[in-house]
Structures are given as C-alpha cells and as structure tokens.
Design a protein around this motif. Structure first.
Motif, short mmCIF file in Angstrom:
data_model
loop_
_atom_site.label_atom_id
_atom_site.label_comp_id
_atom_site.label_asym_id
_atom_site.label_seq_id
_atom_site.Cartn_x
_atom_site.Cartn_y
_atom_site.Cartn_z
N ARG A 141 0.85 -1.19 0.00
CA ARG A 141 0.00 0.00 0.00
C ARG A 141 0.89 1.24 0.00
O ARG A 141 1.82 1.35 0.80
CB ARG A 141 -0.92 0.01 1.22
CG ARG A 141 -1.98 -1.07 1.20
CD ARG A 141 -2.78 -1.09 2.49
NE ARG A 141 -1.92 -1.40 3.63
CZ ARG A 141 -2.35 -1.41 4.89
NH1 ARG A 141 -3.61 -1.12 5.15
NH2 ARG A 141 -1.53 -1.71 5.87
N ARG A 154 2.44 4.56 0.84
CA ARG A 154 2.50 5.35 2.07
C ARG A 154 2.96 6.78 1.83
O ARG A 154 2.44 7.72 2.41
CB ARG A 154 3.46 4.67 3.07
CG ARG A 154 2.96 3.35 3.59
CD ARG A 154 1.82 3.53 4.57
NE ARG A 154 1.35 2.26 5.11
CZ ARG A 154 0.49 2.15 6.11
NH1 ARG A 154 0.00 3.24 6.67
NH2 ARG A 154 0.11 0.98 6.54
N THR A 160 -0.32 9.16 2.43
CA THR A 160 -1.63 8.53 2.56
C THR A 160 -1.64 7.67 3.81
O THR A 160 -0.68 6.93 4.07
CB THR A 160 -1.95 7.65 1.34
OG1 THR A 160 -1.89 8.45 0.15
CG2 THR A 160 -3.34 7.04 1.46
N TYR A 161 -2.73 7.76 4.58
CA TYR A 161 -2.87 6.95 5.79
C TYR A 161 -4.11 6.08 5.66
O TYR A 161 -5.09 6.45 5.01
CB TYR A 161 -2.96 7.84 7.02
CG TYR A 161 -1.65 8.52 7.37
CD1 TYR A 161 -0.76 7.94 8.27
CD2 TYR A 161 -1.30 9.73 6.78
CE1 TYR A 161 0.45 8.55 8.57
CE2 TYR A 161 -0.09 10.35 7.08
CZ TYR A 161 0.77 9.76 7.98
OH TYR A 161 1.97 10.36 8.27
N TYR A 162 -4.08 4.93 6.32
CA TYR A 162 -5.11 3.91 6.16
C TYR A 162 -5.80 3.64 7.49
O TYR A 162 -5.22 3.83 8.57
CB TYR A 162 -4.49 2.63 5.62
CG TYR A 162 -3.83 2.82 4.27
CD1 TYR A 162 -4.51 2.52 3.09
CD2 TYR A 162 -2.55 3.33 4.16
CE1 TYR A 162 -3.91 2.70 1.85
CE2 TYR A 162 -1.94 3.53 2.92
CZ TYR A 162 -2.64 3.21 1.78
OH TYR A 162 -2.05 3.42 0.56
N ASP A 163 -7.07 3.19 7.41
CA ASP A 163 -7.81 2.88 8.62
C ASP A 163 -7.45 1.48 9.11
O ASP A 163 -6.56 0.82 8.58
CB ASP A 163 -9.33 3.02 8.37
CG ASP A 163 -9.84 2.07 7.28
OD1 ASP A 163 -9.10 1.12 6.92
OD2 ASP A 163 -10.96 2.30 6.81
N GLY A 195 -7.33 -1.28 6.58
CA GLY A 195 -6.39 -1.16 5.48
C GLY A 195 -6.90 -0.38 4.29
O GLY A 195 -6.35 -0.49 3.20
N ARG A 196 -7.94 0.43 4.48
CA ARG A 196 -8.50 1.22 3.38
C ARG A 196 -7.96 2.64 3.45
O ARG A 196 -7.81 3.21 4.53
CB ARG A 196 -10.03 1.24 3.48
CG ARG A 196 -10.65 -0.14 3.43
CD ARG A 196 -12.11 -0.14 3.81
NE ARG A 196 -12.33 0.33 5.18
CZ ARG A 196 -13.47 0.19 5.86
NH1 ARG A 196 -14.50 -0.39 5.27
NH2 ARG A 196 -13.58 0.64 7.08
N ALA A 197 -7.68 3.22 2.28
CA ALA A 197 -7.14 4.59 2.24
C ALA A 197 -8.19 5.55 2.78
O ALA A 197 -9.26 5.71 2.20
CB ALA A 197 -6.77 4.95 0.81
#
Length: 216
Positions: free
Chosen positions: A24, A26, A43-46, A49-51
């Motif tokens: 993913r 980053r 970009t950060y993910y929840d 693992g979703r953007a």
C-alpha cells in the motif's frame, strides 16, 4: 516504484512511491528540476487497510530551510514522520477510525495537523517563506478524509475535503446512500426489458452543494 517524466526545455520530474509490506502506498516523493523543489505527499489507512486520509503534498525545502543540510540531489528518499498530529503525535488510525466514546458519539473524529512539520506547517503562518503571502492557511486541516460504511463492503459513506469547513460531519461533504429499487421504478426509467429489480442497486450521491445524482 520510480517514475521519470521528461519534457522539452530540459524539464524533468522524478516520482518515487514508497509502499509498506502490504504494497500500500505510504509516501510519494516528487522532485522537479525546474522549480528546484522536492514535494512529499502521504496517505494513511484505517484499521481495515482502506485509504482514509490523504494529506496535501508540501515541499521539503521550504520547511527545512537552506541550512538543514538536505540537498535536492539527495531529496528522493523516504521522510519518516514528515506529517504529525497536533502536539507532535504520530498519525495513527486511532485519530480517525476508533469507536466513539459517549462524549464523542455526536461529533465526527477530527484532529489537526501539527503546525511545526509537514503540510501543517507549510499551510500555516509558521511558513516563514510564504506565510505572509497569499498561500492558503489550513488551520491544521490540510487533509481530506474518507469514511466507509460499517458493513465490511468497502463502500464510501462520506468524503470530505481540505479545510475545516469541508471536514466530515459538515454540510459541504459528499455523501453516498445505497439501496434497492422497485420494479415499477425500473420499468418506467428503462422499459419493460430491463429485467428483475433484485438484480439492480440504486446509489444516491449528495454533493457539497446539496445536488443529488442517482445511478442504477
């Protein structure tokens, strides 16, 4: 992943994308020779693992200063902790994807970027180079967020924008509603040969201006 783009007049852009072990993206670092700058976006993910969080790209040199020892020649590298939350805290899913407490249930999970680093500094009065010019100030909200439906389908529930007025929970976000459609509705729109309604889903999208669009 490295990409180089060339244009007339000796113009050149180099982009390096850094990913984690799950592939993913980053951090994206861009170096442009015409403006003599290196720009970093993250970009950060929840927790799933979703953007979910996209921070505005910001140049490195304007933040570190000419005496930092960072040259453009060595600028294409990963910048750890480039963006931070208010107070110098690391940005984690806990800031925007945790279960709300009894005092937070009626409020959206908002947080501000730290004004001493990254995009939080560049789009603030702490930017010594452009702080007094016409550069927009984000007031700590130099990012956009996406919220997903809590049903493990990965569908977007609400999408915000950059700035405090466009954060999730405000009146200027884009919201999506999902549901089914009746057989009568489909026949009226598409004719009797459209098929059975159980094979169709209806999506309503309400934008920040209050306009609704419907798709089947």
């Amino acid at each position: 992943q490295s990409t180089q783009t060339y244009a007339e007049g000796g113009k050149k852009k180099e982009v390096v994308t850094y990913a984690d072990g799950s592939m993913r993206s980053r951090q994206v670092v861009t170096r442009i020779n015409t403006t003599n700058s290196v720009v970093v976006g993250e970009t950060y993910y929840d927790y799933q693992g979703r953007a979910a969080l996209q921070i505005l790209p910001s140049p490195v040199g304007d933040l570190l200063g000419s005496c930092s020892g960072t040259s453009l020649r060595d600028g294409l590298r990963f910048y750890p902790s480039f963006n931070k939350a208010e107070g110098g805290l690391p940005i984690t899913p806990y800031l925007f994807d945790r279960d709300r407490s009894s005092t937070e249930v009626c409020n959206s999970l908002e947080f501000r970027l730290d004004s001493a680093s990254g995009a939080g500094k560049y789009y603030s009065a702490n930017n010594l180079r452009y702080g007094s010019s016409g550069l927009s100030r984000s007031e700590g909200y130099a990012y956009s967020r996406v919220a997903y439906t809590p049903d493990n389908t990965g569908r977007v529930r609400e999408q915000g924008g950059v700035g405090e007025a466009f954060q999730l929970g405000s009146e200027h976000t884009t919201r999506s509603f999902y549901g089914g459609s009746s057989q009568v509705e489909l026949d009226r729109l598409f004719g009797s040969e459209v098929g059975y309604s159980e094979h169709y889903r209806k999506v309503l999208v309400l934008d920040g201006n209050g306009q609704v669009s419907v798709s089947y």
